[in-house]
Design a protein around this motif. Structure first.
Motif, mmCIF file in Angstrom:
data_model
loop_
_atom_site.group_PDB
_atom_site.id
_atom_site.type_symbol
_atom_site.label_atom_id
_atom_site.label_comp_id
_atom_site.label_asym_id
_atom_site.label_seq_id
_atom_site.Cartn_x
_atom_site.Cartn_y
_atom_site.Cartn_z
ATOM 1 N N UNK A 184 0.858 -1.191 0.000
ATOM 2 C CA UNK A 184 0.000 0.000 0.000
ATOM 3 C C UNK A 184 0.885 1.230 0.000
ATOM 4 N N UNK A 185 0.370 2.324 -0.528
ATOM 5 C CA UNK A 185 1.152 3.554 -0.618
ATOM 6 C C UNK A 185 0.248 4.760 -0.461
ATOM 7 N N UNK A 186 0.853 5.873 -0.055
ATOM 8 C CA UNK A 186 0.124 7.138 -0.014
ATOM 9 C C UNK A 186 0.302 7.913 -1.307
ATOM 10 N N UNK A 187 0.962 7.280 -2.288
ATOM 11 C CA UNK A 187 1.226 7.884 -3.596
ATOM 12 C C UNK A 187 1.957 9.224 -3.448
ATOM 13 N N UNK A 188 2.869 9.260 -2.487
ATOM 14 C CA UNK A 188 3.643 10.464 -2.266
ATOM 15 C C UNK A 188 5.001 10.179 -1.676
ATOM 16 N N UNK A 189 5.033 9.801 -0.399
ATOM 17 C CA UNK A 189 6.300 9.665 0.310
ATOM 18 C C UNK A 189 6.568 8.272 0.873
ATOM 19 N N UNK A 190 5.541 7.435 0.977
ATOM 20 C CA UNK A 190 5.731 6.175 1.689
ATOM 21 C C UNK A 190 5.107 4.994 0.956
ATOM 22 N N UNK A 191 5.726 3.835 1.178
ATOM 23 C CA UNK A 191 5.166 2.541 0.795
ATOM 24 C C UNK A 191 5.171 1.674 2.046
ATOM 25 N N UNK A 192 4.063 0.962 2.274
ATOM 26 C CA UNK A 192 3.948 0.027 3.393
ATOM 27 C C UNK A 192 3.774 -1.367 2.808
ATOM 28 N N UNK A 193 4.539 -2.322 3.313
ATOM 29 C CA UNK A 193 4.436 -3.698 2.813
ATOM 30 C C UNK A 193 4.204 -4.658 3.976
ATOM 31 N N UNK A 194 3.637 -5.812 3.638
ATOM 32 C CA UNK A 194 3.390 -6.838 4.649
ATOM 33 C C UNK A 194 4.607 -7.730 4.853
ATOM 34 N N UNK A 195 5.488 -7.774 3.875
ATOM 35 C CA UNK A 195 6.724 -8.551 3.999
ATOM 36 C C UNK A 195 7.897 -7.652 3.636
ATOM 37 N N UNK A 196 9.047 -7.979 4.164
ATOM 38 C CA UNK A 196 10.235 -7.168 3.941
ATOM 39 C C UNK A 196 10.700 -7.281 2.489
ATOM 40 N N UNK A 197 10.972 -6.119 1.873
ATOM 41 C CA UNK A 197 11.509 -6.119 0.515
ATOM 42 C C UNK A 197 12.972 -6.536 0.544
ATOM 43 N N UNK A 198 13.397 -7.256 -0.482
ATOM 44 C CA UNK A 198 14.759 -7.781 -0.525
ATOM 45 C C UNK A 198 15.653 -6.859 -1.347
ATOM 46 N N UNK A 199 16.584 -6.186 -0.652
ATOM 47 C CA UNK A 199 17.532 -5.303 -1.310
ATOM 48 C C UNK A 199 18.960 -5.848 -1.247
ATOM 49 N N UNK A 200 19.099 -7.148 -1.021
ATOM 50 C CA UNK A 200 20.431 -7.709 -0.852
ATOM 51 C C UNK A 200 21.012 -7.270 0.482
#
Length: 926
Positions: A184-200
């Motif tokens: 989910x996002x506020x279409x501006x400054x933030x994204x909220x996720x239910x699982x951790x994104x993998x950035x290495x």
């Protein structure tokens, strides 16, 4: 003196309740909506004219509202009444006098903890527009910051929210980890996720994304590539927040800032369902949503306001915290929108004669509006483009080497275009004919600048369509305001049904909403219930003959028959001025004088007996003429040394009213009371009695008091000063930099019948009060001059402060108050202070489950201090008034400082009593 009289406008309890308007709701007029119109290559003049005519006819169509049943107990969907949550009540009780939570931590300050829950009053159970949020054990949320380079800005330099939203939509669709329900996002400054994104092994990632419109099949060769940085910003364990709300030891020292991050994330999740619906628009707000285009078959979905605007119904939503649980607050919302029609048609609706009335008129109405056109062709296909209106042409500009005419049209605006004309200049009309094969039907209408002042791009308005879902952000005029009130006012049960049957589904409140379940969250679709109490009705003290007489309000109002003001004033050296040529004459003025006498006042005849008549002109463009008439008549009154004027106005015109007040009270120091046209003759004794209230107060009288033997203890010795503080800000559409006005009123003695005021202008839209030490000192000096002593206790009511400003109030304003006291109290021993914030800009509503009052609301005096109140700190809701119609809005009280040893019952009783001594009417006012 004049400034002090003007400042009386800041009376402590003089608050307009937007949803409790008197009168009968007229028939609702509906506007037939239409989707965005794609402009054909060859524009048909008859089609444009027909479109405008259709809109005009539709705006005149009436549709009767559904009748409402009186005394209806709110029971949406026929639900069985569920008792208040007993587990929550147990935890609420355990936190009183149990675990020391030291209140709500605000850094260097701690707000006082609730000493107890109130017990006085008759207990009842209410429904409220809150829904319980249930979370999965172990649920976590992951928060990420978004940074976009280069920045997407609009021509004025602010963020281009439409393009930012589109870019984030494309990013989510392109990046595999962001697809699916658990994002989910506020279409501006933030994204909220239910699982951790993998950035290495990194805590952020930079993605590249080309920007193109939804109507395009893909990015074109000239599409701009943007870099979007997604950076980790913390893991949020929902159980930690719930432990904090329950007062558990394992909450990990959560702060108010931490709580704010949780709520921000949960609100982003809650709005995901509505944000993904292409027919739902936020109208510029991230917590209000409106269905647009409207459902043609749903009565009351839209309503014409006149002047090219329509009113739409929608819903507000917010995740809130309370003891031991999370709640979702949903309320009805109403707002003015631009209809999605041809721009030329909109312009004609706003200004039928298309007359030029300056940038504040038609040009101001359409400036910043998003419009689209489809005359550009690529590969044989018409391409839709969305642009922002920058206004009309503004005349020659040496800085940019422009020589366009003021408000130029397609024939007299010319420019160089070597592609179509090797030498000289080409007109806008010829450009569209030769370049795009578009024949204009109304080339004489003013062209619209869709570029910038430096590089304008002029397009005829008949080729443009207003994009749907755009909220009107300026102030409505008087007729539009009345229409909006008529559209918005609904009985409580009607609003409750809309919330449960339409608002809850719109926000995705169900057990099967995958958007929420993916985050380990669901919201039960039933309104919760809370315990409430109806506080005893306070008595009012008037006179009956030569004796004082108690009077008990009924349904929040009372009648002055056979009763007189506690202290009557003396009206002398006065006259009446009629700024309208009507039938008001000696008979009506004599009835007015008789009412003053019946109310216990002395009233001399007017000087001269027949007053003055000097009618104003009601047409447009006569403001300066009318102002001179007003000034002349009031100057004559001043030369005759008159002290009071009864002004008869032609209509409820804000401009005329303000000029009367300016010339009389500010410039010449003459007190005034205004009445409209034939009101003195036609509205009867109740109206005359209300006018008498205002007159008596202005002449130094005291309309009503509270019986001394029934006052709460803190007031009985007459040594407590009550204070009200507020800041009023420029209305939408005001000149840039217009000052805000800070006002403070305070009781002057133990009768609590007079509230002298101080006021200052300050920085535009600044909520915290500047020079408060000066104003507070003036109120202390006034008290001392009338009582030969300073107050021993002070109770302060502060309006207009949000939860995020509590600490600022304590840091910025409280020290100024203490400094004013320090300068005046011997030995630096100041008074004991109670500081209470009064909030009315909230969305909490209550609905009776049985025995509603005659408007369908809970009875006046209803107080709620548990179930939905703060988990830490001390607050309560009180609905002191009886709504005439509509859904009553309670006032929310939050105690920021308490040094006077008040109990919960004492504080609630104190607030309840003082609602009844609003001196301008014989009714309870909030």
């Amino acid at each position: 003196m004049a400034a002090e009289m003007a400042a009386v406008a800041f009376l402590l309890l003089d608050v307009v309740v937007e949803e409790t308007i008197a009168g009968v709701v007229p028939e609702a007029r509906t506007l037939r909506p239409r989707a965005a119109v794609e402009v054909a290559v060859a524009v048909d003049e008859e089609a444009v004219a027909a479109e405008v005519a259709a809109v005009e006819v539709a705006m005149k169509t009436t549709l009767k509202m559904q009748p409402t049943r009186p005394r209806y107990s709110c029971n949406p969907k026929g639900e069985a009444l569920q008792p208040p949550d007993q587990d929550v009540e147990k935890k609420e009780n355990a936190l009183i006098g149990g675990i020391s939570l030291s209140g709500l931590s605000l850094g260097d300050f701690d707000l006082p903890s609730r000493p107890s829950y109130g017990t006085r009053g008759r207990p009842i159970v209410l429904r409220t527009n809150y829904f319980k949020m249930v979370t999965r054990p172990g649920a976590e949320l992951f928060r990420y910051n978004l940074e976009i380079e280069p920045a997407l800005k609009n021509p004025s330099g602010g963020p281009n929210r439409r393009k930012i939203r589109r870019l984030i939509e494309l990013l989510i669709a392109s990046y595999s980890q962001l697809r699916g329900a658990g994002v989910a996002t506020d279409y501006g400054k933030f994204i909220i996720t239910a699982t951790k994104l993998q950035f290495g092994d990194k805590d952020s990632i930079v993605l590249q994304q080309k920007l193109y419109e939804a109507e395009d099949s893909g990015p074109g060769p000239k599409a701009t590539t943007y870099k979007v940085k997604i950076a980790e910003d913390g893991r949020l364990q929902i159980q930690q927040l719930l432990d904090y709300l329950s007062g558990a030891a394992g909450s990990g020292g959560l702060t108010l800032e931490d709580k704010g991050k949780f709520l921000q994330a949960l609100n982003i999740i809650m709005t995901r369902t509505a944000n993904q619906d292409p027919h739902i628009y936020g109208g510029g707000n991230r917590n209000k949503f409106y269905t647009y285009p409207m459902d043609l078959n749903r009565p009351g979905a839209s309503f014409t306001l006149g002047g090219g605007l329509v009113a739409l119904k929608g819903f507000y939503t917010s995740v809130r915290t309370s003891t031991a649980r999370l709640l979702v607050n949903i309320n009805v919302a109403n707002a003015a929108f631009y209809p999605a029609i041809n721009l030329l048609g909109l312009m004609r609706l706003h200004t039928p004669d298309m007359a030029y009335d300056g940038r504040s008129g038609l040009e101001g109405f359409i400036t910043k509006l998003k419009v689209s056109h489809t005359y550009i062709k690529e590969k044989g296909k018409n391409i839709k483009r969305v642009k922002t209106v920058q206004g009309f042409s503004r005349g020659p500009n040496p800085k940019y080497k422009h020589d366009f005419p003021i408000r130029g049209n397609a024939r007299n605006i010319t420019f160089e275009c070597p592609e179509l004309q090797a030498t000289g200049k080409i007109s806008v009309e010829k450009y569209f004919t030769q370049k795009w094969n578009v024949k204009l039907n109304r080339p004489e209408e003013p062209c619209i600048n869709l570029g910038t002042r430096e590089k304008p791009v002029f397009v005829p308005p008949e080729l443009l369509t207003v994009e749907p879902g755009q909220q009107f952000g300026k102030k409505l005029d008087e007729s539009q305001t009345r229409a909006m009130i008529n559209f918005a006012v609904r009985r409580p049960h009607a609003n409750a049904r809309r919330i449960v049957e339409q608002g809850a589904p719109m926000m995705g409140l169900s057990d099967t909403n995958q958007n929420l379940l993916a985050f380990g969250v669901k919201v039960l679709p039933q309104m919760i219930t809370v315990r409430a109490r109806i506080l005893p009705t306070p008595s009012i003290l008037y006179k009956q003959g030569n004796k004082s007489k108690d009077l008990t309000p009924n349904f929040g109002t009372w009648n002055l028959q056979e009763h007189m003001f506690s202290v009557g004033g003396h009206l002398q050296d006065w006259t009446f001025i009629k700024f309208v040529d009507n039938a008001i004459g000696p008979r009506e003025i004599e009835s007015f004088r008789q009412m003053l006498s019946q109310c216990g006042m002395k009233c001399n005849p007017p000087i001269p007996p027949d007053g003055r008549t000097d009618a104003l002109n009601r047409g447009r463009g006569y403001e300066e003429y009318n102002d001179k008439i007003i000034q002349k008549n009031i100057q004559i009154a001043a030369e005759r040394k008159l002290k009071f004027l009864l002004i008869i106005l032609p209509s409820k015109d804000a401009y005329i009213y303000s000029r009367v007040k300016y010339w009389a009270e500010v410039q010449y120091g003459i007190q005034t009371v205004c009445s409209v046209d034939m009101s003195l003759a036609e509205k009867g004794k109740d109206y005359l009695a209300n006018v008498a209230h205002k007159v008596n107060l202005k002449l130094g009288g005291v309309n009503q008091m509270l019986p001394s033997d029934k006052l709460v203890n803190i007031l009985k010795d007459g040594k407590t000063m009550l204070v009200g503080m507020d800041v009023t800000h420029p209305s939408p559409g005001s000149l840039e930099g217009s000052p805000s006005i800070a006002g403070i009123v305070a009781s002057s003695d133990g009768r609590y019948g007079h509230w002298p005021a101080s006021m200052r202008a300050q920085e535009s839209r600044k909520e915290m009060i500047d020079k408060l030490d000066e104003m507070f000192g003036e109120r202390l000096d006034c008290w001392r001059s009338r009582n030969q002593a300073l107050p021993a206790r002070i109770v302060i009511y502060r309006d207009g402060v949000s939860e995020g400003q509590y600490r600022t109030l304590l840091v910025d304003e409280l020290p100024q108050i203490r400094e004013a006291c320090k300068k005046r109290y011997p030995g630096g021993r100041g008074p004991k202070i109670s500081l209470i914030v009064c909030g009315k800009r909230h969305h909490t509503r209550f609905y009776p489950t049985s025995n509603p009052d005659r408007s369908g609301n809970p009875p006046n005096g209803t107080v709620v201090d548990r179930g939905i109140t703060m988990e830490k700190g001390w607050d309560f809701f009180l609905q002191a008034h009886s709504a005439i119609q509509g859904t009553a809005r309670p006032t929310h009280y939050v105690i920021l400082l308490e040094e006077n040893g008040l109990s919960a019952d004492d504080l609630e009783a104190l607030v309840r009593q003082f609602y009844a001594i609003y001196n301008s009417y014989s009714t309870v006012i909030i």
